[in-house]
Enzyme design. Structure first.
Site, PDB file in Angstrom:
ATOM      1  CG  ASP A  47      40.853  35.315  39.462  1.00 22.59           C
ATOM      2  OD1 ASP A  47      40.610  34.792  38.355  1.00 22.59           O
ATOM      3  OD2 ASP A  47      40.117  36.164  40.000  1.00 22.59           O
ATOM      4  CG  ASP A  89      42.280  41.477  40.757  1.00 21.54           C
ATOM      5  OD1 ASP A  89      42.807  42.500  40.255  1.00 21.54           O
ATOM      6  OD2 ASP A  89      42.450  40.345  40.277  1.00 21.54           O
ATOM      7  NE  ARG A 181      38.502  38.527  39.109  1.00 25.58           N
ATOM      8  CZ  ARG A 181      38.638  38.675  37.791  1.00 25.58           C
ATOM      9  NH1 ARG A 181      39.025  39.842  37.287  1.00 25.58           N
ATOM     10  NH2 ARG A 181      38.382  37.673  36.977  1.00 25.58           N
TER      11      ARG A 181
END
Length: 305
Positions: A47, A89, A181
């Protein structure tokens, strides 16, 4: 006819210590530019706000990407307890809160249910495809949709720190396709307090370690110089989890043409996947059958001398 891609025919692996704030694709593009390489790809997306190992393959090494993608990977991440977000997140919007906080003992007791072979529902803000569309695009458009649970192997999940009541730091080793996540989200649900990832670092991926990673600043500093080439690891590093079979020059010639080639006797079993080498250089990957390797991937490099 399509246009051929311009660039150098350079092959190998570069382990980048990815910083936060940049996409994995942007890192690949920067590395390709720095080397002037014709072809590049990475072995597992991080990410944008995640840091750590981003293994980038150049040239013929891209043929070994699946073996790094399939390898175990380790992550250290901090979960913010008491809050759920729509992205799972810290970048997302808080959608639920709780004043409850679990004890260390309660957290440790919950972790075993997230190890072994588990089923995991990816975050809605992810690249999973739903009827041909990326889930994150549907989520941004406030579309209603469901994502099916997917199998994930988690080798270990341990609590390594509890900075304060609102945070817990975990380390996880898992297989292909895992979403950290989702672990944070689901752990918060099990603990009854909600949770999301505050920060995330990939410690290692297969044979590649973050401690050996090159920073983007260093890559930019050495761009277009021989010193940058010196940082490349051989493409054979991407085959570390496969058994190696040595072959004769005659066998190598056949393999390079995509034909089955003789390999020297080894303890590899019939039907195993393996790679053949000549003078230490990878020639092909394939299936071993009774003294012969049947190639599935061939490396187009000049033979070693």
């Amino acid at each position: 006819m399509g246009r051929s891609r311009k660039g150098r025919d350079i092959s190998g692996w570069l382990v980048v210590d990815k910083p936060a704030g940049i996409t994995s694709s942007a890192v690949v593009n920067k590395v390709r530019w720095a080397f002037g390489a014709k072809k590049a790809g990475h072995a597992g997306t991080l990410d944008p706000d995640a840091t750590g190992v981003l293994a980038i393959a150049l040239g013929e090494a891209t043929k070994t990407v699946p073996y790094i993608t399939d390898a175990l990977k380790a992550y250290r991440f901090t979960v913010r307890l008491g809050q759920a977000t729509n992205t799972d997140d810290a970048e997302g919007e808080v959608i639920a809160e709780s004043s409850d906080r679990p004890t260390d003992e309660e957290i440790r007791a919950a972790l075993p249910r997230f190890t072994g072979d588990i089923m995991q529902v990816p975050p809605k803000f992810s690249a999973v495809k739903i009827d041909g569309e990326r889930a994150y695009k549907l989520a941004r458009d406030d579309e209603e949709f469901e994502i099916a649970a997917r199998p994930l192997y988690v080798d270990s999940l341990e609590m390594v720190a509890r900075p304060d009541a609102d945070h817990v730091t975990l380390e996880m080793v898992c297989g292909k396709g895992g979403y950290v996540r989702a672990i944070a989200r689901d752990l918060g649900q099990v603990l009854g307090c909600h949770g999301h990832v505050r920060d995330l670092r990939r410690l290692w991926s297969g044979p590649f370690d973050a401690e050996d990673g090159v920073t983007l600043e260093r890559i930019e500093e050495l761009a277009k110089t021989p010193a940058l080439d010196d940082l490349l690891l051989p493409l054979e590093e991407g085959l570390a989890d496969l058994p190696e079979l040595r072959c004769t020059p005659e066998g190598a010639a056949k393999l390079r043409n995509g034909n089955p080639g003789m390999v020297l006797t080894s303890d590899v079993e019939y039907g195993d996947e393996a790679w053949a080498s000549l003078n230490g250089e990878a020639v092909a990957v394939g299936i071993y059958r009774a003294g012969v390797l049947h190639p599935s991937r061939v490396f187009n490099r000049p033979p070693a001398t």
